[in-house]
Design a protein around this motif. Structure first.
Motif, PDB file in Angstrom:
ATOM      1  N   VAL A  98       0.846  -1.197   0.000  1.00 45.44           N
ATOM      2  CA  VAL A  98       0.000   0.000   0.000  1.00 45.44           C
ATOM      3  C   VAL A  98       0.879   1.243   0.000  1.00 45.44           C
ATOM      4  O   VAL A  98       0.683   2.164  -0.798  1.00 45.44           O
ATOM      5  N   ALA A  99       1.881   1.275   0.880  1.00 47.51           N
ATOM      6  CA  ALA A  99       2.770   2.437   0.958  1.00 47.51           C
ATOM      7  C   ALA A  99       3.483   2.678  -0.374  1.00 47.51           C
ATOM      8  O   ALA A  99       3.560   3.817  -0.851  1.00 47.51           O
ATOM      9  N   GLU A 100       3.984   1.616  -1.003  1.00 48.29           N
ATOM     10  CA  GLU A 100       4.697   1.758  -2.283  1.00 48.29           C
ATOM     11  C   GLU A 100       3.773   2.221  -3.399  1.00 48.29           C
ATOM     12  O   GLU A 100       4.110   3.136  -4.156  1.00 48.29           O
ATOM     13  N   GLU A 101       2.622   1.580  -3.529  1.00 42.76           N
ATOM     14  CA  GLU A 101       1.763   1.859  -4.683  1.00 42.76           C
ATOM     15  C   GLU A 101       1.143   3.244  -4.655  1.00 42.76           C
ATOM     16  O   GLU A 101       0.881   3.819  -5.705  1.00 42.76           O
ATOM     17  N   VAL A 102       0.886   3.785  -3.465  1.00 43.98           N
ATOM     18  CA  VAL A 102       0.287   5.125  -3.399  1.00 43.98           C
ATOM     19  C   VAL A 102       1.318   6.196  -3.072  1.00 43.98           C
ATOM     20  O   VAL A 102       1.003   7.381  -3.056  1.00 43.98           O
ATOM     21  N   GLY A 103       2.565   5.782  -2.830  1.00 43.77           N
ATOM     22  CA  GLY A 103       3.637   6.733  -2.604  1.00 43.77           C
ATOM     23  C   GLY A 103       3.599   7.428  -1.255  1.00 43.77           C
ATOM     24  O   GLY A 103       3.818   8.629  -1.164  1.00 43.77           O
ATOM     25  N   LEU A 104       3.339   6.674  -0.202  1.00 39.83           N
ATOM     26  CA  LEU A 104       3.291   7.260   1.138  1.00 39.83           C
ATOM     27  C   LEU A 104       4.699   7.473   1.684  1.00 39.83           C
ATOM     28  O   LEU A 104       5.595   6.665   1.441  1.00 39.83           O
ATOM     29  N   SER A 105       4.856   8.522   2.461  1.00 40.06           N
ATOM     30  CA  SER A 105       6.129   8.725   3.153  1.00 40.06           C
ATOM     31  C   SER A 105       6.195   7.859   4.410  1.00 40.06           C
ATOM     32  O   SER A 105       7.266   7.434   4.820  1.00 40.06           O
ATOM     33  N   GLY A 106       5.046   7.590   5.021  1.00 38.72           N
ATOM     34  CA  GLY A 106       4.974   6.707   6.180  1.00 38.72           C
ATOM     35  C   GLY A 106       4.302   5.402   5.800  1.00 38.72           C
ATOM     36  O   GLY A 106       4.196   5.069   4.624  1.00 38.72           O
ATOM     37  N   LYS A 107       3.834   4.682   6.806  1.00 42.91           N
ATOM     38  CA  LYS A 107       3.158   3.406   6.550  1.00 42.91           C
ATOM     39  C   LYS A 107       1.746   3.455   7.106  1.00 42.91           C
ATOM     40  O   LYS A 107       1.511   3.999   8.179  1.00 42.91           O
ATOM     41  N   PRO A 108       0.807   2.833   6.394  1.00 35.75           N
ATOM     42  CA  PRO A 108      -0.557   2.758   6.931  1.00 35.75           C
ATOM     43  C   PRO A 108      -0.607   1.795   8.110  1.00 35.75           C
ATOM     44  O   PRO A 108       0.267   0.930   8.242  1.00 35.75           O
ATOM     45  N   GLN A 109      -1.632   1.949   8.928  1.00 36.71           N
ATOM     46  CA  GLN A 109      -1.807   1.058  10.069  1.00 36.71           C
ATOM     47  C   GLN A 109      -2.990   0.126   9.818  1.00 36.71           C
ATOM     48  O   GLN A 109      -4.050   0.572   9.368  1.00 36.71           O
ATOM     49  N   ILE A 110      -2.803  -1.144  10.130  1.00 42.01           N
ATOM     50  CA  ILE A 110      -3.867  -2.134   9.967  1.00 42.01           C
ATOM     51  C   ILE A 110      -4.851  -1.990  11.118  1.00 42.01           C
ATOM     52  O   ILE A 110      -4.459  -1.934  12.282  1.00 42.01           O
ATOM     53  N   ILE A 111      -6.141  -1.933  10.775  1.00 41.38           N
ATOM     54  CA  ILE A 111      -7.212  -1.883  11.768  1.00 41.38           C
ATOM     55  C   ILE A 111      -7.755  -3.290  12.006  1.00 41.38           C
ATOM     56  O   ILE A 111      -7.924  -3.724  13.139  1.00 41.38           O
ATOM     57  N   SER A 112      -8.042  -4.000  10.903  1.00 41.35           N
ATOM     58  CA  SER A 112      -8.586  -5.356  11.011  1.00 41.35           C
ATOM     59  C   SER A 112      -8.446  -6.070   9.672  1.00 41.35           C
ATOM     60  O   SER A 112      -8.149  -5.453   8.649  1.00 41.35           O
ATOM     61  N   ALA A 113      -8.684  -7.379   9.704  1.00 44.67           N
ATOM     62  CA  ALA A 113      -8.643  -8.182   8.476  1.00 44.67           C
ATOM     63  C   ALA A 113      -9.960  -8.035   7.720  1.00 44.67           C
ATOM     64  O   ALA A 113     -11.019  -7.825   8.318  1.00 44.67           O
ATOM     65  N   LEU A 114      -9.881  -8.152   6.412  1.00 46.11           N
ATOM     66  CA  LEU A 114     -11.049  -8.171   5.520  1.00 46.11           C
ATOM     67  C   LEU A 114     -11.042  -9.516   4.795  1.00 46.11           C
ATOM     68  O   LEU A 114     -10.052 -10.251   4.871  1.00 46.11           O
ATOM     69  N   PRO A 115     -12.114  -9.852   4.071  1.00 49.29           N
ATOM     70  CA  PRO A 115     -12.138 -11.150   3.370  1.00 49.29           C
ATOM     71  C   PRO A 115     -11.000 -11.269   2.359  1.00 49.29           C
ATOM     72  O   PRO A 115     -10.626 -10.293   1.704  1.00 49.29           O
ATOM     73  N   GLU A 116     -10.447 -12.463   2.258  1.00 43.28           N
ATOM     74  CA  GLU A 116      -9.441 -12.709   1.228  1.00 43.28           C
ATOM     75  C   GLU A 116     -10.139 -12.993  -0.095  1.00 43.28           C
ATOM     76  O   GLU A 116     -11.319 -13.363  -0.117  1.00 43.28           O
ATOM     77  N   THR A 117      -9.405 -12.790  -1.189  1.00 43.96           N
ATOM     78  CA  THR A 117      -9.958 -13.063  -2.518  1.00 43.96           C
ATOM     79  C   THR A 117      -9.053 -14.051  -3.254  1.00 43.96           C
ATOM     80  O   THR A 117      -7.884 -14.217  -2.900  1.00 43.96           O
TER      81      THR A 117
END
Length: 146
Positions: free
Chosen positions: A61-80
């Motif tokens: 996520v950080a790489e693809e959207v070009g974040l300077s920091g990292k996102p934080q995980i809140i919870s799991a979602l369904p896998e695909t």
């Protein structure tokens, strides 16, 4: 699970995220979408050898959207799961999804052009459900409860 019984299918593991935020002027959360190969998508990518799926999701996520920091995980979602062919080889990709948030609403985004990403934009959740270009992402967005 492989669906194409007549061909050898190489398993691929990937992870990504539905990054959400609450905008003050909106009653529903917004979701960060990427525009790649002519469709709106969620950021994701392949698992590297020494990382967990959670680490992969945050990194991708950080790489693809070009974040300077990292996102934080809140919870799991369904896998695909989906299958695809590339250069006459067949793959079965399982993607692990996570609900995520950013530390700051003021993040600026730099689409990862090397991965074909043209745009990164916030969309209201209801709009995101209509815009995503892959059916299995609707299941992921339907599970967003934030």
């Amino acid at each position: 699970m492989p669906q194409n019984k007549n061909k050898t299918i190489t398993p691929v593991t990937a992870a990504g995220g539905a990054v959400v935020r609450k905008a003050e002027d909106q009653s529903e959360p917004q979701v960060l979408l990427i525009f790649r190969r002519g469709v709106w998508d969620l950021p994701k990518g392949k698992l590297e050898e020494s990382e967990t799926v959670e680490e992969c999701a945050v990194r991708e996520v950080a790489e693809e959207v070009g974040l300077s920091g990292k996102p934080q995980i809140i919870s799991a979602l369904p896998e695909t799961y989906h299958e695809y062919e590339l250069e006459e080889e067949y793959f079965g990709k399982t993607t692990y999804w996570y609900l995520m948030m950013l530390d700051s609403d003021t993040e600026t985004f730099k689409p990862e052009h090397e991965e074909g990403i043209e745009k990164v934009q916030w969309h209201p959740l209801s709009d995101a459900k209509q815009k995503v270009g892959y059916d299995n992402l609707l299941e992921v967005l339907e599970a967003v409860d934030w």
